[in-house]
Write a protein that holds these residues in place. Structure first.
Motif, short mmCIF file in Angstrom:
data_model
loop_
_atom_site.label_atom_id
_atom_site.label_comp_id
_atom_site.label_asym_id
_atom_site.label_seq_id
_atom_site.Cartn_x
_atom_site.Cartn_y
_atom_site.Cartn_z
N GLY A 166 0.84 -1.20 0.00
CA GLY A 166 0.00 0.00 0.00
C GLY A 166 0.87 1.24 0.00
O GLY A 166 0.60 2.19 -0.74
N VAL A 167 1.95 1.23 0.80
CA VAL A 167 2.86 2.37 0.83
C VAL A 167 3.47 2.60 -0.54
O VAL A 167 3.58 3.74 -1.01
CB VAL A 167 3.96 2.14 1.88
CG1 VAL A 167 5.02 3.22 1.79
CG2 VAL A 167 3.38 2.13 3.27
N VAL A 192 2.18 1.89 -3.41
CA VAL A 192 1.15 2.50 -4.26
C VAL A 192 1.06 3.99 -3.96
O VAL A 192 0.99 4.83 -4.87
CB VAL A 192 -0.22 1.81 -4.04
CG1 VAL A 192 -1.31 2.53 -4.79
CG2 VAL A 192 -0.16 0.36 -4.45
N VAL A 193 1.09 4.35 -2.66
CA VAL A 193 1.00 5.76 -2.28
C VAL A 193 2.18 6.54 -2.86
O VAL A 193 2.00 7.58 -3.50
CB VAL A 193 0.98 5.91 -0.74
CG1 VAL A 193 1.12 7.37 -0.34
CG2 VAL A 193 -0.29 5.33 -0.16
N ASN A 250 2.16 6.94 -6.73
CA ASN A 250 1.14 7.86 -7.22
C ASN A 250 1.35 9.28 -6.72
O ASN A 250 0.95 10.23 -7.38
CB ASN A 250 -0.25 7.35 -6.87
CG ASN A 250 -0.63 6.17 -7.73
OD1 ASN A 250 -0.89 6.33 -8.90
ND2 ASN A 250 -0.59 4.97 -7.16
N LEU A 251 1.98 9.40 -5.55
CA LEU A 251 2.31 10.74 -5.05
C LEU A 251 3.33 11.39 -5.99
O LEU A 251 3.21 12.57 -6.33
CB LEU A 251 2.87 10.62 -3.63
CG LEU A 251 2.87 11.88 -2.77
CD1 LEU A 251 1.44 12.37 -2.58
CD2 LEU A 251 3.50 11.59 -1.42
N TYR A 305 1.52 12.48 -8.96
CA TYR A 305 0.66 13.63 -8.67
C TYR A 305 1.49 14.90 -8.57
O TYR A 305 1.07 15.97 -9.01
CB TYR A 305 -0.06 13.36 -7.34
CG TYR A 305 -1.13 14.37 -7.00
CD1 TYR A 305 -2.23 14.54 -7.84
CD2 TYR A 305 -1.05 15.12 -5.83
CE1 TYR A 305 -3.22 15.46 -7.52
CE2 TYR A 305 -2.04 16.03 -5.50
CZ TYR A 305 -3.13 16.20 -6.36
OH TYR A 305 -4.09 17.10 -6.03
N PHE A 323 -7.69 16.64 -6.11
CA PHE A 323 -6.96 15.54 -5.46
C PHE A 323 -7.72 14.24 -5.62
O PHE A 323 -7.14 13.20 -5.93
CB PHE A 323 -6.74 15.87 -3.99
CG PHE A 323 -5.98 14.80 -3.25
CD1 PHE A 323 -4.64 14.59 -3.52
CD2 PHE A 323 -6.61 14.01 -2.31
CE1 PHE A 323 -3.93 13.61 -2.86
CE2 PHE A 323 -5.91 13.02 -1.64
CZ PHE A 323 -4.57 12.81 -1.92
N LEU A 352 -5.53 7.26 -6.47
CA LEU A 352 -4.76 6.05 -6.19
C LEU A 352 -3.89 6.22 -4.95
O LEU A 352 -3.52 5.24 -4.30
CB LEU A 352 -3.90 5.67 -7.40
CG LEU A 352 -4.70 5.10 -8.56
CD1 LEU A 352 -3.82 4.87 -9.77
CD2 LEU A 352 -5.38 3.80 -8.15
N ILE A 353 -3.57 7.47 -4.59
CA ILE A 353 -2.84 7.71 -3.34
C ILE A 353 -3.74 7.28 -2.18
O ILE A 353 -3.31 6.57 -1.27
CB ILE A 353 -2.47 9.20 -3.21
CG1 ILE A 353 -1.62 9.64 -4.39
CG2 ILE A 353 -1.76 9.47 -1.89
CD1 ILE A 353 -1.27 11.11 -4.40
N GLY A 377 -4.02 3.48 -1.98
CA GLY A 377 -2.87 2.89 -1.30
C GLY A 377 -2.97 3.08 0.20
O GLY A 377 -2.72 2.16 0.98
N LEU A 378 -3.37 4.29 0.60
CA LEU A 378 -3.47 4.61 2.03
C LEU A 378 -4.53 3.73 2.70
O LEU A 378 -4.33 3.23 3.80
CB LEU A 378 -3.86 6.08 2.16
CG LEU A 378 -3.27 6.86 3.32
CD1 LEU A 378 -1.76 6.71 3.35
CD2 LEU A 378 -3.64 8.34 3.19
N ILE A 412 -5.38 0.76 1.76
CA ILE A 412 -4.85 -0.61 1.88
C ILE A 412 -3.98 -0.71 3.13
O ILE A 412 -4.08 -1.65 3.91
CB ILE A 412 -4.05 -1.00 0.62
CG1 ILE A 412 -5.02 -1.16 -0.54
CG2 ILE A 412 -3.27 -2.28 0.83
CD1 ILE A 412 -4.37 -1.61 -1.81
#
Lengths: 316, 312
Positions: A119-120, A122-123, A126-127, A130, B271, B277-278, B281-282, B284
């Motif tokens: 999950g991290v 993915v964050v 995508n961050l 972004y 946002f 998708l951020i 992920g968070l 998850i």
């Protein structure tokens, strides 16, 4: 195959292999302490490259929230490499606190750490997208100052050209690997790290602050991963937010091949896969990506604990 | 209602397909084996359907591709995936835990690189224009929904018959299971094969739903996505992966819809649109930490029995 070509391929293989080793060590360190695979490692690899790129004064593209952002100063590459990857290391410490510690505190299934670290990843990926978009970034040509683009190791008649970036990859990786080995084997903190890896409970009973050491491990892991990412980014280019993911898989192949949790194993595995890939004949170059995995699959069937791993005796 | 169905038809169908992929990963997990090979069998099934429908079954009357052909493709895909699974399973299932997971990832990657490089799979571009058996996406429910219900019923029953109980016994303690006469290898390979058959069938159907098939369908990311379905939904009962697959497929879309609400500050709306998708992920991460058992646990179905249990 003539001798110069052979030599060239060996040098290429060693250069990329040493980066594989560096990167895979990040997985190994965390695995040896926590017995989990940190799937966010590939994202930290990417992040290290972006941090260094920004610190060298590189400008970002016109997409994303930070469109056209650029630091008002540009650091020389070696300084940016260290500072940028200290940032990557700090990020990895943050990941430990956010995604690993809460699970450890509950004594949860180790598989869940795999999911939360994913999950991290993915964050982070995508961050990045972004904030600075999905463009490809290339380090400026003058990154390495006045060094020539390639060095000839052969004679004038039989040149063995090696790109400077590859030499730097190899030298930097080698220096970091030696420093890490000395740190783990010769210092008090290194001994404590090995003690935690051997048996966390006993280490804690002996008065070792395991929590701090776990943080340190994540820092080292992020630092190593970030340096590997930067070296690859500087040698080719940073191909976007997903830059590290393909590399991440190969890193997994390396640690399994070498034996999970084994530091020499990660180095041997990295060099072996780097060399194997560089010997794929030109006409099969498209299959290069599969070499590491074919190797891995076969190695697992023959020697399930990895090349240098210890067989785990299952207790009843 | 008709509007709703036409707008969200493909979303609903992909949610159901995801639920089945979750179930497919759950099958080997019943015996404690974490296999990520499902993505490879899914890709294989998709390629089989795409190749059969664009190169073999090219003559049919009418505009729409016959549903019966789709069913034949699914059967072929299931058999092929199951056969390959027996071979891979016998080799790979000697490995345990993380080693097995990574060996199966290696399998997925090898299949992916192969599909990128051989001619029949269309290389990097993949296979385009997979014919459509239905006029609108929502009609795929005619196949997908019964398939989901059947596979749920199958796994529900499996958990309650001798074979399924043997799988669970292996998960809890393989040595103990072996010592009471359960053959671990046989049962693990069986679960692995069932999982591959389901993934292959879903892949075959997905090739039609997506209209195109390429090497991006069977990747490590896909495999990890399926794992997230199971672990977020819950890995101890068949309902977990189904709920996880439905919820995690809905989530990014739901976040995008949230961005459309009037009166949101512009930065928040932006946002939610671009950074959803951020948040995915968070969620998850938070899901794994706060619901370590997954959203659905077996205890949820046992409240009425717990009261009568004399041992507590």
């Amino acid at each position: 195959m003539d001798a110069t070509l052979l030599l060239q391929q060996i040098l290429n293989g060693l250069a990329i292999g040493s980066v594989f080793a560096l990167f895979a060590l990040g997985y190994t360190l965390v695995f040896s302490i926590l017995r989990v695979i940190n799937f966010s490692h590939a994202a930290v690899f990417t992040l290290g490259a972006y941090f260094t790129y920004a610190l060298t004064g590189g400008a970002f593209g016109f997409n994303g929230l930070l469109a056209n952002a650029q630091l008002p100063f540009g650091l020389p590459f070696p300084v940016a490499l260290v500072l940028g990857n200290i940032l990557a290391g700090l990020t990895a410490m943050g990941i430990e606190r956010l995604a690993f510690k809460p699970l450890r505190a509950r004594g949860a299934d180790p598989l869940l750490a795999l999911v939360s670290s994913l999950g991290v990843a993915v964050v982070i990926v995508n961050l990045i997208q972004y904030l600075v978009g999905a463009e490809l970034y290339t380090f400026p040509a003058e990154t390495y100052g006045a060094l020539p683009p390639a060095v000839n190791f052969g004679t004038a008649e039989h040149p063995v050209q090696v790109r400077t970036t590859q030499l730097i990859m190899f030298v930097v990786s080698l220096v970091v690997l030696i420093a890490l080995t000395l740190f783990i084997n010769r210092t008090k903190i290194g001994t404590a790290l090995r003690a935690v890896a051997e048996d966390e409970t006993t280490a804690r009973l002996l008065g070792i602050d395991t929590d701090k050491l776990i943080l340190l491990t994540f820092f080292l892991s992020g630092f190593l991963g970030g340096i590997a990412g930067t070296l690859v980014g500087a040698s080719v280019s940073i191909s976007g937010p997903y830059f590290g993911i393909a590399f991440g898989l190969k890193g997994l192949a390396v640690i399994i091949l070498g034996g999970l949790g084994s530091i020499p194993g990660a180095v041997v595995g990295g060099l072996a896969i780097g060399l194997a890939e560089s010997f794929v004949p030109g006409q099969y170059v498209a299959y290069k990506e599969a070499v590491a995995f074919a190797f891995l699959f076969i190695a697992l069937l023959i020697r399930p604990q990895g090349l240098l791993g210890r067989a785990v005796i299952r207790k009843v | 209602m008709a509007d709703f169905l036409s707008t969200y038809g493909s979303l609903i169908v992909s949610m159901i397909l995801a639920a089945m992929l979750g179930l497919s990963l759950y099958l080997p997990l019943m015996s404690g084996q974490l296999s990520l090979a499902g993505a490879g069998f899914y890709a294989l099934g998709g390629y089989i359907a795409a190749i059969l429908s664009t190169k073999v079954f090219t003559t049919y009357s009418g505009d729409l591709y016959p549903v019966s052909y789709v069913l034949i493709e699914m059967i072929v895909a299931g058999i092929a995936a199951g056969a390959l699974a027996v071979i891979v399973g016998i080799l790979a299932l000697r490995l345990r835990g993380v080693y097995l997971a990574l060996a199966t990832i290696a399998f997925v990657e090898i299949l992916r690189v192969l599909s990128l490089n051989i001619d029949i799979t269309g290389g990097a571009i993949g296979i385009f224009g997979v014919p459509q058996p239905f006029g609108t996406p929502i009609e795929y429910l005619w196949i997908a929904l019964p398939m989901l219900l059947l596979s749920m019923l199958f796994v529900y029953r499996l958990e309650r018959v001798r074979t399924g109980r043997a799988l669970i016994a292996i998960r809890e303690d393989e040595l103990a299971a072996e010592s009471i006469g359960i053959n671990p290898t046989y049962h693990k390979v069986l679960a692995f094969m069932l999982s591959a058959i389901l993934a292959g069938c879903v892949g075959a159907l997905s090739a039609h739903v997506l209209n195109t098939w390429n090497a991006r369908q069977g990747t490590f990311d896909a495999a990890i996505g399926h794992l997230a379905f199971v672990l977020v939904g819950g890995s101890r009962t068949f309902a977990g992966p189904v709920v996880g697959g439905l919820a995690l497929t809905l989530l990014p879309e739901a976040l995008r819809q949230l961005a459309g609400i009037n009166g949101l500050p512009p930065w928040l709306a932006q946002f939610l649109r671009e950074g959803r998708l951020i948040l995915y992920g968070l969620l998850i991460v938070l899901g794994a930490i706060n619901f370590p058992q997954g959203l659905i646990t077996p205890a949820m179905f046992k409240h009425h029995r717990a009261a009568k249990d004399p041992t507590t």
